[in-house]
Design a protein around this motif. Structure first.
Motif: not given
Ligand code: ADP
Ligand code: DAR
Length: 358
Positions: A113, A117, A353
């Motif tokens: 990551d 986030q 996401k």
């Protein structure tokens, strides 16, 4: 003292048979034939079937329900332990490969990551057992003190960025214990399944925690297992966390520690769910959308990953943050288990996401 401590094998088995809604692997696999075959056997460490099944017989809500009384229990009580191991690790034959940690100089991945986030923190751990001591049900207070002494002496040999200090729980202030536990560094004595299996007998004697100066390499002494080697840090750099652990394992193997192993089962641990590689790699990751979706469990099963709360097994998530880790530890190598976790976490990130419309 565990509530079922005074019950013998027959009395415990009667409780297990009386359980109506238990889904434990013990309940499923301890058939009358296997019970009859194992009930009078005694291991080299004087472990009995009662010592192995007490937790599952007293806790119908157990997932696994059985622990090994000692390393030799995996031989003496193989009829029931092998059945539970095959069921949990989803293998038809017990043929664990030799250890293989991969090439940490060329892992092919690093931070899962990089945008920082979603992943709060990353941890990779293995368990190890001294080959000359039993597990909690057969340990004496003196055994625990002796194991702590051997472990401390070997940990004191660590050098460089792994060098650190050992802190016994005996004498540690409640405030220090609370702070270390809140920061996910230290274990506590709140697992009722482990308590029933004798995991907290003589508490806190013989228990403690080692950590290096950077507090990103830790060793738990005499929690559920004799030893847990743990590498952890904030963020999602799985490559760095794993590489540090592999270096530490190599250093500790040279320090004189002798670990309990069995050819077809790999490294032996108190709970059969942990043996083999004994490796659990986890991220604390923010996945509120995926966690709320109806197919969250199926999604995890598809990738052989497991979701836990943020304060350990049997705890709840907080603020949409979950502990996501590999489920399989047996029948694959250490690098395979890590790659399986990495693929699972990458899929979790992509799905979160997608659900968030990013
Ligand atoms: P294990 O069996 O690997 O020891 P537990 O579920 O008992 O795992 O968790 C032990 C401790 O490690 C808990 O305090 C938990 O919050 C902490 N922990 C597990 N994974 C992570 C992680 N990725 N980041 C920070 N702490 C973690
Ligand atoms: N709680 C026990 C063991 C499950 C596996 N987790 C361990 N070993 N920490 C159960 O039977 O559910």
């Amino acid at each position: 003292m565990a509530s079922g401590a005074n019950l013998n094998t027959e009395q415990l088995y009667e409780k297990l048979c009386a359980q109506k809604d238990s889904k434990s692997l013990l309940k499923k696999n301890l058939t009358p034939e296997i019970y009859k075959e194992c009930k009078d056997k005694v291991s080299k460490f004087k472990g009995k079937l009662a010592d192995c099944i007490r937790s599952g017989c007293m806790n119908p809500e157990s997932g696994v329900g059985i622990y090994a009384s000692d390393p030799d229990a995996y031989t003496t009580f193989a009829p029931i332990l092998d059945a539970v191991i095959k069921d949990y690790h989803k293998v038809d034959t017990l043929n664990h490969p030799q250890p293989n940690f991969g090439d940490i100089a060329n892992l092919g991945f690093g931070d899962l990551d990089p945008g920082k986030q979603m992943i709060v923190s990353t941890r990779v751990r293995v368990g190890r057992s001294h080959d000359s001591f039993g597990f909690p049900p057969v340990l004496t207070k003196e055994d625990r003190v002796d194991m702590e002494k051997v472990s401390k002496e070997c940990l004191a040999k660590l050098e460089g960025d792994l060098a650190g200090e050992y802190f016994p729980l005996t004498g540690m202030s409640k405030e220090t214990q609370t702070k270390l536990t809140e920061d996910h560094f230290l274990f506590n004595d709140s697992d009722r399944f482990l308590r029933e299996a004798g995991g907290y007998d003589d508490w806190p004697t013989g228990r403690g925690i080692f950590f290096n100066k950077a507090k990103n390499f830790l060793v738990w002494v005499n929690e559920e297992d004799h030893l847990r080697f743990i590498s952890m840090q904030m963020g999602g750099d799985l490559g760095e966390v794993y590489s540090r652990l592999v270096k530490a394992i190599g250093a500790l193997e040279k320090s004189g520690l002798k670990f309990a192993k069995k050819d077809n089962l790999g490294y032996l641990t108190f709970c059969p769910s942990n043996l083999g590689t004994t490796l659990r790699a986890s991220v604390h990751i923010k996945i509120p959308k995926l966690a709320a979706s109806p197919d969250f469990k199926e999604f995890c099963d598809k990738y052989n990953i497991q979701a836990r709360g943020i304060h350990g097994e049997h705890t709840e998530s907080v603020g949409g943050v979950y502990d996501i880790s590999n489920k399989r530890r047996l029948g694959l190598t250490e690098i395979d288990a890590l790659q399986e976790m990495r693929r699972g976490v990458e899929a979790v990130i992509a799905r979160e996401k997608e659900l968030a419309g990013k």
